[in-house]
Design a protein around this motif. Structure first.
Motif, PDB file in Angstrom:
ATOM      1  N   LEU A  85       0.864  -1.174   0.000  1.00 23.63           N
ATOM      2  CA  LEU A  85       0.000   0.000   0.000  1.00 23.63           C
ATOM      3  C   LEU A  85       0.903   1.227   0.000  1.00 23.63           C
ATOM      4  O   LEU A  85       1.455   1.599   1.026  1.00 23.63           O
ATOM      5  CB  LEU A  85      -0.895  -0.015   1.240  1.00 23.63           C
ATOM      6  CG  LEU A  85      -2.035   0.996   1.319  1.00 23.63           C
ATOM      7  CD1 LEU A  85      -3.055   0.738   0.210  1.00 23.63           C
ATOM      8  CD2 LEU A  85      -2.715   0.925   2.675  1.00 23.63           C
ATOM      9  N   GLU A  86       1.074   1.832  -1.176  1.00 25.20           N
ATOM     10  CA  GLU A  86       1.959   2.991  -1.276  1.00 25.20           C
ATOM     11  C   GLU A  86       1.256   4.282  -0.879  1.00 25.20           C
ATOM     12  O   GLU A  86       1.872   5.199  -0.341  1.00 25.20           O
ATOM     13  CB  GLU A  86       2.502   3.115  -2.695  1.00 25.20           C
ATOM     14  CG  GLU A  86       3.405   1.949  -3.088  1.00 25.20           C
ATOM     15  CD  GLU A  86       4.453   2.358  -4.092  1.00 25.20           C
ATOM     16  OE1 GLU A  86       4.388   3.493  -4.589  1.00 25.20           O
ATOM     17  OE2 GLU A  86       5.344   1.538  -4.367  1.00 25.20           O
ATOM     18  N   ASN A  87      -0.049   4.373  -1.178  1.00 22.78           N
ATOM     19  CA  ASN A  87      -0.851   5.549  -0.831  1.00 22.78           C
ATOM     20  C   ASN A  87      -2.126   5.062  -0.152  1.00 22.78           C
ATOM     21  O   ASN A  87      -2.624   3.970  -0.454  1.00 22.78           O
ATOM     22  CB  ASN A  87      -1.214   6.353  -2.085  1.00 22.78           C
ATOM     23  CG  ASN A  87       0.005   6.827  -2.850  1.00 22.78           C
ATOM     24  OD1 ASN A  87       0.667   7.768  -2.455  1.00 22.78           O
ATOM     25  ND2 ASN A  87       0.314   6.145  -3.953  1.00 22.78           N
ATOM     26  N   ILE A  88      -2.662   5.867   0.740  1.00 25.55           N
ATOM     27  CA  ILE A  88      -3.911   5.509   1.395  1.00 25.55           C
ATOM     28  C   ILE A  88      -4.790   6.749   1.511  1.00 25.55           C
ATOM     29  O   ILE A  88      -4.336   7.806   1.966  1.00 25.55           O
ATOM     30  CB  ILE A  88      -3.672   4.875   2.783  1.00 25.55           C
ATOM     31  CG1 ILE A  88      -5.002   4.461   3.422  1.00 25.55           C
ATOM     32  CG2 ILE A  88      -2.890   5.797   3.708  1.00 25.55           C
ATOM     33  CD1 ILE A  88      -4.838   3.593   4.651  1.00 25.55           C
ATOM     34  N   GLU A  89      -6.028   6.620   1.046  1.00 24.61           N
ATOM     35  CA  GLU A  89      -7.007   7.697   1.179  1.00 24.61           C
ATOM     36  C   GLU A  89      -7.999   7.290   2.265  1.00 24.61           C
ATOM     37  O   GLU A  89      -8.634   6.242   2.177  1.00 24.61           O
ATOM     38  CB  GLU A  89      -7.732   7.949  -0.138  1.00 24.61           C
ATOM     39  CG  GLU A  89      -8.691   9.124  -0.063  1.00 24.61           C
ATOM     40  CD  GLU A  89      -9.318   9.460  -1.407  1.00 24.61           C
ATOM     41  OE1 GLU A  89      -9.086  10.573  -1.906  1.00 24.61           O
ATOM     42  OE2 GLU A  89     -10.042   8.603  -1.948  1.00 24.61           O
ATOM     43  N   ILE A  90      -8.110   8.117   3.271  1.00 17.75           N
ATOM     44  CA  ILE A  90      -8.983   7.853   4.411  1.00 17.75           C
ATOM     45  C   ILE A  90     -10.120   8.862   4.390  1.00 17.75           C
ATOM     46  O   ILE A  90      -9.884  10.070   4.262  1.00 17.75           O
ATOM     47  CB  ILE A  90      -8.214   7.971   5.739  1.00 17.75           C
ATOM     48  CG1 ILE A  90      -7.006   7.023   5.749  1.00 17.75           C
ATOM     49  CG2 ILE A  90      -9.125   7.674   6.922  1.00 17.75           C
ATOM     50  CD1 ILE A  90      -6.085   7.226   6.942  1.00 17.75           C
ATOM     51  N   ALA A  91     -11.348   8.373   4.511  1.00 16.86           N
ATOM     52  CA  ALA A  91     -12.510   9.263   4.596  1.00 16.86           C
ATOM     53  C   ALA A  91     -13.083   9.184   6.001  1.00 16.86           C
ATOM     54  O   ALA A  91     -13.195   8.100   6.581  1.00 16.86           O
ATOM     55  CB  ALA A  91     -13.574   8.862   3.572  1.00 16.86           C
ATOM     56  N   LEU A 120     -15.964  12.669   4.782  1.00 19.97           N
ATOM     57  CA  LEU A 120     -16.953  11.635   4.482  1.00 19.97           C
ATOM     58  C   LEU A 120     -18.232  12.261   3.937  1.00 19.97           C
ATOM     59  O   LEU A 120     -18.950  11.643   3.148  1.00 19.97           O
ATOM     60  CB  LEU A 120     -17.235  10.811   5.741  1.00 19.97           C
ATOM     61  CG  LEU A 120     -18.019   9.518   5.566  1.00 19.97           C
ATOM     62  CD1 LEU A 120     -17.344   8.593   4.573  1.00 19.97           C
ATOM     63  CD2 LEU A 120     -18.177   8.813   6.905  1.00 19.97           C
ATOM     64  N   ALA A 121     -18.527  13.479   4.361  1.00 21.17           N
ATOM     65  CA  ALA A 121     -19.630  14.284   3.803  1.00 21.17           C
ATOM     66  C   ALA A 121     -20.962  13.559   3.802  1.00 21.17           C
ATOM     67  O   ALA A 121     -21.715  13.593   2.823  1.00 21.17           O
ATOM     68  CB  ALA A 121     -19.268  14.740   2.390  1.00 21.17           C
ATOM     69  N   GLY A 122     -21.254  12.876   4.910  1.00 22.57           N
ATOM     70  CA  GLY A 122     -22.555  12.242   5.049  1.00 22.57           C
ATOM     71  C   GLY A 122     -22.722  10.920   4.325  1.00 22.57           C
ATOM     72  O   GLY A 122     -23.784  10.299   4.392  1.00 22.57           O
ATOM     73  N   ARG A 123     -21.677  10.453   3.618  1.00 16.15           N
ATOM     74  CA  ARG A 123     -21.781   9.174   2.911  1.00 16.15           C
ATOM     75  C   ARG A 123     -21.675   8.010   3.886  1.00 16.15           C
ATOM     76  O   ARG A 123     -21.040   8.114   4.935  1.00 16.15           O
ATOM     77  CB  ARG A 123     -20.678   9.055   1.868  1.00 16.15           C
ATOM     78  CG  ARG A 123     -20.749  10.046   0.731  1.00 16.15           C
ATOM     79  CD  ARG A 123     -19.541   9.944  -0.176  1.00 16.15           C
ATOM     80  NE  ARG A 123     -18.319  10.370   0.502  1.00 16.15           N
ATOM     81  CZ  ARG A 123     -17.111  10.323  -0.046  1.00 16.15           C
ATOM     82  NH1 ARG A 123     -16.963   9.834  -1.272  1.00 16.15           N
ATOM     83  NH2 ARG A 123     -16.053  10.747   0.618  1.00 16.15           N
ATOM     84  N   SER A 124     -22.284   6.892   3.536  1.00 21.50           N
ATOM     85  CA  SER A 124     -22.068   5.671   4.309  1.00 21.50           C
ATOM     86  C   SER A 124     -20.695   5.118   3.971  1.00 21.50           C
ATOM     87  O   SER A 124     -20.049   5.544   3.010  1.00 21.50           O
ATOM     88  CB  SER A 124     -23.138   4.627   3.967  1.00 21.50           C
ATOM     89  OG  SER A 124     -22.959   4.144   2.640  1.00 21.50           O
ATOM     90  N   ASP A 125     -20.233   4.149   4.769  1.00 27.45           N
ATOM     91  CA  ASP A 125     -18.929   3.548   4.463  1.00 27.45           C
ATOM     92  C   ASP A 125     -18.956   2.885   3.087  1.00 27.45           C
ATOM     93  O   ASP A 125     -18.010   2.987   2.306  1.00 27.45           O
ATOM     94  CB  ASP A 125     -18.487   2.574   5.555  1.00 27.45           C
ATOM     95  CG  ASP A 125     -19.542   1.540   5.912  1.00 27.45           C
ATOM     96  OD1 ASP A 125     -20.539   1.405   5.178  1.00 27.45           O
ATOM     97  OD2 ASP A 125     -19.362   0.864   6.951  1.00 27.45           O
TER      98      ASP A 125
END
Length: 290
Positions: A85-91, A120-125
């Protein structure tokens, strides 16, 4: 392209052919095919020697860039095949970013993936993962697709001023709390939902709910004497935090991490989530769950 670069470095087809381990005629044919494909003559040729002409010199930086990109592509592909995992985007919700994600990311070292954090802006996982996010922290748990790990139980705090009668205690009952004007966030916030559910379960009524545009505004209004703020955020303005005790349990928010089991680096995401869980255990102490 790599053979083109070899010829440039050696100024000789025969030496370049030996360096890249192919025959001289085969290398000559490759160079001629490249020139035909580009519609350019790239070399000045003389017996025993070959050198770049002006067009070749103009093209050389592009060849170097392409070769570097190709090498990087090969290395990244190998890394992906190995599940790295070189990059990780976390919401996560903004509150969780400030209180959990940012302090956790501050513990990353050189060997960790390069992190980026989005709202996360109100989105579900599930919605966030389908949009391409690698890891979701604190999203509403909808659907059976994601894998999830419980990180901890974050307290829902009641914040009062230091001159409030409750400022000499650590707890307040939900029944007593609802007798005060309550400063809360909008209906989509987890702290507001948890409070509303607990009030409904216990059959209580609130004296007044004052909706605020953000957690710091809510706490600022506490300082202004408008009521008690109910939030999961860290305290500001030197306010006094109180844990909220219902008839059955303390009011807390379950913090979870979710990721797709089909992610190429699912095992690495498990490791990141486990590290975050340990971080939360240390940060929130006895409120963490197994």
């Amino acid at each position: 392209m790599s053979n083109f670069n070899a010829v440039v470095q050696h100024d000789s087809v025969s030496l370049a052919a030996a360096a890249v381990n192919i025959t001289q005629p085969a290398l000559s044919r490759q160079l001629q095919a490249l020139e035909r494909e580009l519609g350019l003559t790239l070399f000045d040729r003389s017996p025993g020697r070959i050198s770049l002409n002006s067009a070749g010199r103009e093209l050389l930086p592009w060849v170097v860039e392409v070769l570097a990109s190709a090498e990087r592509l090969t290395a990244v592909a190998a890394s992906l095949r190995a599940g790295a995992l070189e990059n990780i985007e976390i919401a996560s919700p903004l509150t969780t970013q400030f209180d959990v994600i940012a302090p956790f990311v501050a513990t990353f070292g050189e060997g960790d993936p390069a992190p980026s954090v989005v709202d996360l802006a109100g989105r579900s996982d599930m919605q966030a993962l389908e949009a391409g996010v690698d890891l979701v922290v604190g999203g509403a748990m909808i659907g059976d697709g994601p894998q999830r790990m419980t990180l901890c139980e974050v307290p829902v705090w009641a914040y009062c001023r230091k001159d409030h009668p409750w400022a000499n205690q650590d707890w307040v009952s939900l029944a007593d709390l609802t007798g005060q004007p309550l400063l809360v966030l909008d209906g989509a916030s987890r702290s507001r939902q948890i409070l509303a559910d607990a009030i409904q379960v216990e059959g209580l009524a609130t004296a007044a709910l004052i909706e605020c545009t953000g957690p710091q505004i809510a706490q600022a209004l506490v300082v202004a004497g408008r009521g008690i703020a109910v939030l999961t955020d860290d305290p500001h303005f030197d306010l006094h935090p109180l844990r909220i005790r219902g008839r059955r349990r303390q009011l807390t928010m379950t913090l979870t991490a979710a990721w797709s089991p089909q992610h190429h680096a699912a095992d690495a995401l498990v490791d990141v989530a486990a590290r975050m869980r340990e971080f939360c255990l240390e940060r929130f102490g006895t409120t963490a769950v197994d």
